[in-house]
Scaffold this active site. Structure first.
Site, PDB file in Angstrom:
ATOM      1  N   GLU A 130      -6.932   4.792   7.900  1.00  0.00           N
ATOM      2  CA  GLU A 130      -6.652   6.204   7.612  1.00  0.00           C
ATOM      3  C   GLU A 130      -7.856   6.859   6.933  1.00  0.00           C
ATOM      4  O   GLU A 130      -8.064   8.061   7.060  1.00  0.00           O
ATOM      5  CB  GLU A 130      -5.381   6.320   6.746  1.00  0.00           C
ATOM      6  CG  GLU A 130      -4.140   6.073   7.588  1.00  0.00           C
ATOM      7  CD  GLU A 130      -2.929   5.557   6.822  1.00  0.00           C
ATOM      8  OE1 GLU A 130      -2.912   5.628   5.580  1.00  0.00           O
ATOM      9  OE2 GLU A 130      -1.997   5.066   7.491  1.00  0.00           O
ATOM     10  N   SER A 183       3.245  -2.032  10.396  1.00  0.00           N
ATOM     11  CA  SER A 183       4.695  -2.080  10.590  1.00  0.00           C
ATOM     12  C   SER A 183       5.321  -3.429  10.225  1.00  0.00           C
ATOM     13  O   SER A 183       6.283  -3.873  10.855  1.00  0.00           O
ATOM     14  CB  SER A 183       5.063  -1.678  12.021  1.00  0.00           C
ATOM     15  OG  SER A 183       4.617  -0.361  12.296  1.00  0.00           O
ATOM     16  N   HIS A 232      -9.634   1.383   4.851  1.00  0.00           N
ATOM     17  CA  HIS A 232      -8.368   1.535   5.575  1.00  0.00           C
ATOM     18  C   HIS A 232      -8.588   2.475   6.759  1.00  0.00           C
ATOM     19  O   HIS A 232      -9.358   3.431   6.656  1.00  0.00           O
ATOM     20  CB  HIS A 232      -7.295   2.085   4.631  1.00  0.00           C
ATOM     21  CG  HIS A 232      -5.924   2.027   5.237  1.00  0.00           C
ATOM     22  ND1 HIS A 232      -5.500   2.938   6.172  1.00  0.00           N
ATOM     23  CD2 HIS A 232      -4.910   1.151   5.077  1.00  0.00           C
ATOM     24  CE1 HIS A 232      -4.265   2.620   6.549  1.00  0.00           C
ATOM     25  NE2 HIS A 232      -3.888   1.538   5.902  1.00  0.00           N
ATOM     26  N   GLU A 255      -5.593  -4.797  10.803  1.00  0.00           N
ATOM     27  CA  GLU A 255      -4.554  -3.797  11.021  1.00  0.00           C
ATOM     28  C   GLU A 255      -4.845  -3.025  12.304  1.00  0.00           C
ATOM     29  O   GLU A 255      -5.634  -2.067  12.283  1.00  0.00           O
ATOM     30  CB  GLU A 255      -4.527  -2.798   9.859  1.00  0.00           C
ATOM     31  CG  GLU A 255      -4.236  -3.431   8.525  1.00  0.00           C
ATOM     32  CD  GLU A 255      -3.638  -2.403   7.553  1.00  0.00           C
ATOM     33  OE1 GLU A 255      -2.521  -2.646   7.089  1.00  0.00           O
ATOM     34  OE2 GLU A 255      -4.272  -1.369   7.321  1.00  0.00           O
ATOM     35  N   ASN A 260       0.867  -1.177   0.000  1.00  0.00           N
ATOM     36  CA  ASN A 260       0.000   0.000   0.000  1.00  0.00           C
ATOM     37  C   ASN A 260       0.905   1.229   0.000  1.00  0.00           C
ATOM     38  O   ASN A 260       1.484   1.571   1.029  1.00  0.00           O
ATOM     39  CB  ASN A 260      -0.892  -0.048   1.256  1.00  0.00           C
ATOM     40  CG  ASN A 260      -1.706   1.218   1.431  1.00  0.00           C
ATOM     41  OD1 ASN A 260      -1.790   2.052   0.533  1.00  0.00           O
ATOM     42  ND2 ASN A 260      -2.313   1.363   2.609  1.00  0.00           N
ATOM     43  N   TRP A 261       1.027   1.857  -1.158  1.00  0.00           N
ATOM     44  CA  TRP A 261       1.972   2.980  -1.274  1.00  0.00           C
ATOM     45  C   TRP A 261       1.421   4.263  -0.677  1.00  0.00           C
ATOM     46  O   TRP A 261       2.121   5.270  -0.615  1.00  0.00           O
ATOM     47  CB  TRP A 261       2.347   3.194  -2.753  1.00  0.00           C
ATOM     48  CG  TRP A 261       3.153   2.070  -3.342  1.00  0.00           C
ATOM     49  CD1 TRP A 261       3.528   0.912  -2.719  1.00  0.00           C
ATOM     50  CD2 TRP A 261       3.683   1.995  -4.672  1.00  0.00           C
ATOM     51  NE1 TRP A 261       4.255   0.124  -3.579  1.00  0.00           N
ATOM     52  CE2 TRP A 261       4.370   0.769  -4.786  1.00  0.00           C
ATOM     53  CE3 TRP A 261       3.639   2.835  -5.782  1.00  0.00           C
ATOM     54  CZ2 TRP A 261       5.008   0.358  -5.957  1.00  0.00           C
ATOM     55  CZ3 TRP A 261       4.278   2.448  -6.955  1.00  0.00           C
ATOM     56  CH2 TRP A 261       4.963   1.222  -7.042  1.00  0.00           C
ATOM     57  N   LYS A 262       0.150   4.231  -0.299  1.00  0.00           N
ATOM     58  CA  LYS A 262      -0.494   5.416   0.293  1.00  0.00           C
ATOM     59  C   LYS A 262      -0.276   6.639  -0.607  1.00  0.00           C
ATOM     60  O   LYS A 262      -0.247   6.488  -1.829  1.00  0.00           O
ATOM     61  CB  LYS A 262       0.012   5.627   1.719  1.00  0.00           C
ATOM     62  CG  LYS A 262      -0.172   4.366   2.571  1.00  0.00           C
ATOM     63  CD  LYS A 262       0.009   4.587   4.038  1.00  0.00           C
ATOM     64  CE  LYS A 262      -0.218   3.271   4.776  1.00  0.00           C
ATOM     65  NZ  LYS A 262      -0.112   3.392   6.215  1.00  0.00           N
ATOM     66  N   GLY A 317       2.696  -1.082   4.377  1.00  0.00           N
ATOM     67  CA  GLY A 317       2.741   0.334   4.031  1.00  0.00           C
ATOM     68  C   GLY A 317       4.168   0.788   3.810  1.00  0.00           C
ATOM     69  O   GLY A 317       4.758   0.583   2.745  1.00  0.00           O
ATOM     70  N   GLY A 318       4.762   1.384   4.842  1.00  0.00           N
ATOM     71  CA  GLY A 318       6.089   1.991   4.741  1.00  0.00           C
ATOM     72  C   GLY A 318       7.131   1.131   4.041  1.00  0.00           C
ATOM     73  O   GLY A 318       7.828   1.607   3.129  1.00  0.00           O
ATOM     74  N   GLY A 327       2.323   2.351  10.820  1.00  0.00           N
ATOM     75  CA  GLY A 327       3.289   3.428  10.642  1.00  0.00           C
ATOM     76  C   GLY A 327       4.003   3.829  11.926  1.00  0.00           C
ATOM     77  O   GLY A 327       4.653   4.863  11.987  1.00  0.00           O
TER      78      GLY A 327
HETATM   79  P1  PGA Z   1       2.662   0.350   7.730  1.00  0.00           P
HETATM   80  O1  PGA Z   1       1.207   0.560   7.068  1.00  0.00           O
HETATM   81  O2  PGA Z   1       3.213  -0.919   7.175  1.00  0.00           O
HETATM   82  O3  PGA Z   1       3.450   1.576   7.300  1.00  0.00           O
HETATM   83  O4  PGA Z   1       2.477   0.281   9.207  1.00  0.00           O
HETATM   84  C1  PGA Z   1       0.327  -0.505   6.913  1.00  0.00           C
HETATM   85  C2  PGA Z   1      -0.955  -0.016   6.318  1.00  0.00           C
HETATM   86  O5  PGA Z   1      -1.407   1.081   6.690  1.00  0.00           O
HETATM   87  O6  PGA Z   1      -1.573  -0.670   5.454  1.00  0.00           O
END
Ligand code: PGA
Length: 260
Positions: A106, A222, A104, A176, A14-16, A243-244, A182
C-alpha cells in the site's frame, strides 16, 4: 543444527489506518484476555497500530506486563530534520517499538515507495536496534504473466541490499501477493510455501546461508482463522502478516492460536 537460529513463529497484526488511541487500548486489552502464556511460548505476537496509538498501546503493554511486541507501520530513514510529517527510527525505538513494517504494497503503490527507499528504511530500522518486516509481492498482472517469481526475487534483492547479514538474520520478509490483500482471496498455501522457499533460497544465495536460516518469512493476504493452519504447515512459512482479521480480537486471537 548447531548455530542455526531458532525461527519462532511470528504473527503480526497490521492495523493499518484503523483505531483511535482509545479504540486501540480496548483492542489490545481484549486481545490479551483471549491469549494465555502458552500461546506466547509458541508464537511471537506483534501488533502494529497507527503512529497515534503507539504510545497508548505501549503504556498498556508495560503497565499490564503483556507479552506483545509493538510494531510500527512505516518510518523515515533519517534520524531527524526538516521532513514534515515523517517519523524517525529513534522516535519509534524510544517507544519500545521492536518491529517496523517497511515497503508494504500500500505504500509502494499509493505513496511511491521504491525498492531503494525500502532498503534505506530497512537499514534505518536495524541501525536503531529494531527489526524490519520487509514486504514484497507481485500484482495479479505479474502473476498471470508468469513473472511472479522474478518480481519477488528482484524486490527481495533490492529491498534488502543495505542490511548486513546479521541484521537480516533477525528480520522478517513478508510475502504478500498484492491481489490477495484485503480481497478475501488468498494465495494457495502451496504457492505461498513455494514462494517462501524461493525467498529463503534468494537470501541464501545473495547474502548468506546463516541469514537465510534466521530470517522469518511471513505470508500475508487475507489470512484468517480458517486458513492460517494451511499456511503455517509450509516449512518455509514462519508466520503471518494479518490486516483485516487483526482488527477483531477474537479473530486475531484465533489466528495466534492456530497451533492449538
Ligand atoms: P489483509 O492485509 O489481511 O487485510 O489482506 C494484509 C496486509 O496488508 O498486511
Amino acid at each position: 543444527m548447531v548455530g542455526v537460529p531458532d525461527r519462532k513463529s511470528l504473527i503480526v497484526g497490521n492495523w493499518k489506518m484503523n483505531a483511535t488511541h482509545l479504540e486501540a487500548i480496548q483492542m489490545i486489552q481484549k486481545l490479551s484476555y483471549r491469549l494465555e502464556a502458552k500461546d506466547y511460548d509458541r508464537v511471537e505476537v506483534v501488533v502494529a497500530p497507527p503512529f497515534t496509538s503507539l504510545r497508548s498501546v505501549q503504556t498498556v503493554i508495560e503497565a499490564d506486563r503483556l507479552w506483545f511486541g509493538l510494531g510500527a507501520q512505516n518510518l523515515h530513514w533519517e534520524e531527524s530534520g526538516a521532513f514534515t510529517g515523517e517519523i524517525s527510527p529513534v522516535m519509534l525505538a524510544k517507544l519500545s517499538v521492536d518491529h517496523v513494517i517497511v515497503g508494504h504494497s500500500e505504500r509502494r503503490q499509493g505513496f511511491g515507495e521504491t525498492d531503494e527507499m525500502v532498503a534505506k528504511k530497512a537499514r534505518a530500522v536495524a541501525n536503531a536496534g529494531m527489526r524490519p518486516i520487509v514486504c514484497v509481492g507481485e500484482t495479479l498482472e505479474q502473476r498471470e504473466g508468469g513473472e511472479a517469481e522474478q518480481v519477488v526475487v528482484s524486490q527481495v534483492v533490492a529491498s534488502l541490499a543495505r542490511l548486513d547479514p546479521e541484521a537480516l538474520g533477525s528480520s522478517a520478509i513478508a510475502y504478500e501477493p498484492i491481489w490477495a490483500i484485503g480481497t478475501g482471496r488468498t494465495a494457495l498455501p502451496d504457492d505461498a510455501g513455494t514462494m517462501a522457499g524461493i525467498i529463503r533460497e534468494t537470501v541464501s544465495n545473495k547474502v548468506s546461508s546463516y541469514a537465510s536460516e534466521g530470517v522469518r518469512i511471513l505470508y500475508g493476504g487475507s489470512v484468517n482463522a480458517a486458513n492460517i493452519k494451511d499456511f503455517m504447515a509450509k516449512s518455509d512459512v514462519d508466520g503471518a502478516l494479518v490486516g483485516g482479521a487483526s482488527l477483531d480480537p477474537d479473530s486475531f486471537a484465533a489466528i495466534v492460536r492456530y497451533w492449538v
